[in-house]
Write a protein that holds these residues in place. Structure first.
Motif, mmCIF file in Angstrom:
data_model
loop_
_atom_site.group_PDB
_atom_site.id
_atom_site.type_symbol
_atom_site.label_atom_id
_atom_site.label_comp_id
_atom_site.label_asym_id
_atom_site.label_seq_id
_atom_site.Cartn_x
_atom_site.Cartn_y
_atom_site.Cartn_z
ATOM 1 N N PRO A 183 -6.884 -1.002 -0.244
ATOM 2 C CA PRO A 183 -5.799 -0.619 -1.151
ATOM 3 C C PRO A 183 -6.234 0.117 -2.413
ATOM 4 C CG PRO A 183 -5.563 -2.878 -0.410
ATOM 5 C CD PRO A 183 -6.915 -2.440 0.011
ATOM 6 N N LYS A 184 -7.461 -0.122 -2.896
ATOM 7 C CA LYS A 184 -7.869 0.514 -4.150
ATOM 8 C C LYS A 184 -8.350 1.950 -3.962
ATOM 9 C CE LYS A 184 -11.095 -2.429 -5.097
ATOM 10 N NZ LYS A 184 -12.217 -3.195 -5.702
ATOM 11 N N GLU A 185 -8.564 2.367 -2.707
ATOM 12 C CA GLU A 185 -9.094 3.698 -2.452
ATOM 13 C C GLU A 185 -7.978 4.742 -2.429
ATOM 14 O OE1 GLU A 185 -11.897 3.842 0.767
ATOM 15 O OE2 GLU A 185 -12.976 2.075 0.038
ATOM 16 N N PRO A 243 -8.212 -6.278 -2.769
ATOM 17 C CA PRO A 243 -9.404 -6.431 -1.945
ATOM 18 C C PRO A 243 -9.294 -5.698 -0.611
ATOM 19 C CG PRO A 243 -8.032 -8.369 -1.750
ATOM 20 C CD PRO A 243 -7.394 -7.510 -2.805
ATOM 21 N N VAL A 244 -10.451 -5.285 -0.084
ATOM 22 C CA VAL A 244 -10.510 -4.818 1.300
ATOM 23 C C VAL A 244 -10.034 -5.973 2.183
ATOM 24 C CG1 VAL A 244 -12.021 -4.002 3.151
ATOM 25 C CG2 VAL A 244 -12.416 -3.259 0.787
ATOM 26 N N THR A 245 -9.080 -5.700 3.062
ATOM 27 C CA THR A 245 -8.368 -6.762 3.757
ATOM 28 C C THR A 245 -8.206 -6.450 5.239
ATOM 29 O OG1 THR A 245 -7.138 -7.406 1.759
ATOM 30 C CG2 THR A 245 -6.130 -7.970 3.870
ATOM 31 N N LEU A 246 -8.301 -7.474 6.079
ATOM 32 C CA LEU A 246 -7.925 -7.372 7.485
ATOM 33 C C LEU A 246 -6.498 -7.892 7.617
ATOM 34 C CD1 LEU A 246 -11.154 -8.468 9.409
ATOM 35 C CD2 LEU A 246 -10.094 -6.207 9.389
ATOM 36 N N ALA A 247 -5.562 -6.956 7.744
ATOM 37 C CA ALA A 247 -4.141 -7.311 7.807
ATOM 38 C C ALA A 247 -3.723 -7.593 9.244
ATOM 39 C CB ALA A 247 -3.301 -6.189 7.221
ATOM 40 N N TYR A 248 -2.816 -8.551 9.405
ATOM 41 C CA TYR A 248 -2.272 -8.840 10.723
ATOM 42 C C TYR A 248 -0.759 -8.667 10.768
ATOM 43 C CZ TYR A 248 -1.757 -13.415 8.433
ATOM 44 O OH TYR A 248 -1.463 -14.422 7.551
ATOM 45 N N SER A 249 -0.154 -8.269 9.639
ATOM 46 C CA SER A 249 1.275 -7.974 9.590
ATOM 47 C C SER A 249 1.494 -6.761 8.697
ATOM 48 C CB SER A 249 2.063 -9.179 9.055
ATOM 49 O OG SER A 249 3.429 -8.844 8.882
ATOM 50 N N ARG A 250 2.378 -5.871 9.134
ATOM 51 C CA ARG A 250 2.719 -4.677 8.338
ATOM 52 C C ARG A 250 4.213 -4.420 8.460
ATOM 53 N NH1 ARG A 250 0.227 0.770 10.450
ATOM 54 N NH2 ARG A 250 1.563 0.184 12.205
ATOM 55 N N GLN A 251 4.887 -4.350 7.317
ATOM 56 C CA GLN A 251 6.303 -4.023 7.275
ATOM 57 C C GLN A 251 6.513 -2.819 6.359
ATOM 58 O OE1 GLN A 251 8.718 -5.491 9.105
ATOM 59 N NE2 GLN A 251 7.136 -6.777 10.052
ATOM 60 N N THR A 285 0.839 -1.196 0.000
ATOM 61 C CA THR A 285 0.000 0.000 0.000
ATOM 62 C C THR A 285 0.875 1.247 0.000
ATOM 63 O OG1 THR A 285 -0.105 0.044 2.419
ATOM 64 C CG2 THR A 285 -1.867 -1.138 1.278
ATOM 65 N N ARG A 286 0.404 2.277 -0.710
ATOM 66 C CA ARG A 286 0.969 3.619 -0.618
ATOM 67 C C ARG A 286 -0.122 4.473 0.001
ATOM 68 N NH1 ARG A 286 2.724 4.634 -6.742
ATOM 69 N NH2 ARG A 286 0.543 3.969 -6.948
ATOM 70 N N GLU A 287 0.088 4.984 1.185
ATOM 71 C CA GLU A 287 -1.016 5.518 1.977
ATOM 72 C C GLU A 287 -0.994 7.046 2.042
ATOM 73 O OE1 GLU A 287 -1.277 3.353 5.657
ATOM 74 O OE2 GLU A 287 -1.031 1.422 4.627
ATOM 75 N N ILE A 288 -2.148 7.624 1.701
ATOM 76 C CA ILE A 288 -2.354 9.064 1.727
ATOM 77 C C ILE A 288 -3.484 9.344 2.708
ATOM 78 C CG2 ILE A 288 -2.890 11.128 0.376
ATOM 79 C CD1 ILE A 288 -0.321 9.778 -0.490
ATOM 80 N N SER A 289 -3.273 10.259 3.635
ATOM 81 C CA SER A 289 -4.316 10.592 4.605
ATOM 82 C C SER A 289 -5.450 11.339 3.916
ATOM 83 C CB SER A 289 -3.745 11.461 5.728
ATOM 84 O OG SER A 289 -3.539 12.790 5.259
#
Length: 359
Positions: free
Chosen positions: A181-183, A143-151, A73-77
Motif C-alpha cells: 500500500p505505501k508504494e 504494511p506489505v500484506t497478503l490479502a485474502y479478501s478484496r472489495q 488501496t488506490r492502485e496505479i499500474s
C-alpha cells in the motif's frame, strides 16, 4: 412442517451464536459495521522455504491464528493507469515472517539474515522481490500484506454507482494477493501467492569482509561495487539532509538514544555513483567490520522511508568515532543502521533474473 420450522430455528440460533460479536455490535450501536472480522479461506495454502531451519506449510485454518489488518488501496499500474480503489483484508507479511526462523549455511561469512532476499511466488511462477529488512525493520503503517479478501470501493452517489467503471476488478479474491500500500504503483503486487522463499543474493561473498564481532574500526570513505567494476564512492558535493529527532532502537539491546543526524542523502549518493541506479536494483551495504544490510531499490527510491535514508557524518554536531554511518532514520528498529560504512554493492535486476534462470 413443524420439523422444517425446528430446523430453520436451529440454524438461526447456531448462526446467531457463531456471529454473536457482530449482532452484539449491531444491537448496541444500531449501525451496520463495515469492517468486520473475516476468516482466511480454508483452501488457501502457503509454503515458506529456502534459507530457513525447516520448510513451513500453512493452511488457511493455520493462518487464522495471526492478526489481520484492513487496508484501503488506490492502485496505479507501473504504466500510470488507474486500476481502482479497494478494501483489502489480510495478514501483514511481518506477522507471518516474525515466526519464521532463518538459517544460513554453517560456513556463511555473515550469519545474520540482514542480507537475505525474500521472493514471493505466484501459482503461475510470477515473482515479487523484497529485502528481508524492509519487511521486518520498518513500521506497521501500510504494511506489505497478503490479502485474502478484496472489495471495490464504490461511489456513494447511486446514479454514479450504476454505471461506474473505475474498479476493473469486481470479483472476490480466490487466493492470497500480495499488496504494497505505501508504494506508488502496483509493480510488486502479486496475485495468488503460494510460496515465500528466503534466498541468498547473487554476489561473490569472498569479495566482502567476513563478520568480525566486537571489532573496532573506522571508515572515512566508501567503495562502490557494480558487477565487476569497483570504484571509490563520491560523497563530496552531494545533497545533504538531516533528521533532528532520530529515535534509535535496536532489536537486540533496546533503546539507544534520540539524536540529531546529518549527512548525504542516500538516493543522491546511489544515483551519483551507480549509472542508471533505480527501483529495480538491490543494494547491499557493508561495514568495515563485515556487518551487512540489504535494501531494495523500490524502498529507497519510491517510499517515504527511502527519502529519510542518509549516509551520516555528523551526530549531534560531531563526527561519529567510527566514521561514516548508514542511517535509515525512519526505521522502527535500527538494526540495519550501521557504523563504519565501507562498501556498497549494486545488484541489478538482470543479475537476480540470471540467478533464477540457472536453478
Amino acid at each position: 412442517m413443524l420439523i422444517l420450522l425446528v430446523v430453520i430455528g436451529s440454524v438461526f440460533i447456531y448462526y446467531r451464536q457463531t456471529h454473536k460479536d457482530y449482532y452484539n455490535y449491531l444491537t448496541m450501536s444500531g449501525a451496520t459495521p463495515m469492517a468486520v472480522a473475516q476468516r482466511v479461506p480454508a483452501n488457501v495454502r502457503l509454503t515458506i522455504d529456502g534459507l530457513v531451519k525447516k520448510e513451513y506449510h500453512f493452511t488457511g485454518d493455520a493462518l487464522n491464528a495471526l492478526a489481520t489488518t484492513r487496508i484501503r488501496t488506490r492502485e496505479i499500474s507501473p504504466a500510470g493507469d488507474f486500476m481502482g480503489a479497494y478494501i483489502h483484508v489480510g495478514i501483514p507479511v511481518f506477522n507471518i515472517l516474525e515466526g519464521i526462523a532463518p538459517q544460513k549455511p554453517k560456513d556463511a561469512r555473515f550469519d545474520q539474515p540482514l542480507d537475505i532476499l525474500v521472493t514471493f511466488y505466484s501459482d503461475s511462477g510470477k515473482k515479487a522481490r523484497f529485502s528481508f529488512n524492509e519487511l521486518i525493520m520498518t513500521g506497521d503503517c501500510q504494511p506489505v500484506t497478503l490479502a485474502y479478501s478484496r472489495q471495490p470501493v464504490m461511489p456513494t452517489n447511486e446514479k454514479v454507482r450504476d454505471t461506474y467503471t473505475g474498479n476493473p476488478f469486481m470479483d472476490e479474491l480466490t487466493g492470497l494477493r500480495l499488496i504494497c500500500p505505501k508504494e506508488p504503483d502496483t509493480a510488486r503486487y502479486l496475485d495468488n501467492v503460494v510460496r515465500i522463499s528466503y534466498e541468498p543474493i547473487p554476489f561473490d561473498e569472498n569479495r566482502l569482509p567476513p563478520r568480525k564481532k566486537k571489532f573496532v574500526c573506522q571508515s572515512t570513505s566508501v567503495v562502490c561495487f557494480d558487477s565487476e567494476r569497483q570504484a571509490p564512492g563520491r560523497l563530496d558535493g552531494l545533497q545533504r539532509s538531516g533528521n533532528d529527532h532520530w529515535i534509535r532502537i535496536g532489536h537486540g539491546h533496546g533503546y539507544d538514544e534520540i539524536t540529531s543526524a546529518e549527512g548525504v542523502d542516500l538516493r543522491g549518493f546511489l544515483t551519483e555513483n551507480f549509472d542508471g541506479a533505480g527501483p529495480d536494483d538491490f543494494f547491499l551495504f557493508v561495514a568495515c567490520d563485515g556487518y551487512r544490510a540489504l535494501f531494495s531499490g523500490r524502498e529507497i527510491f519510491t517510499t517515504p522511508e527511502g527519502e529519510a535514508m542518509l549516509i551520516v557524518d555528523r551526530l549531534n554536531g560531531n563526527a561519529p568515532p567510527e566514521g561514516l554511518m548508514l542511517a535509515p532514520t525512519a526505521d522502527y528498529f535500527s538494526d540495519r543502521a550501521m557504523w563504519g560504512l565501507a562498501q556498497v554493492v549494486r545488484i541489478p535486476k538482470d543479475r537476480i533474473d540470471t540467478k533464477d534462470a540457472s536453478r
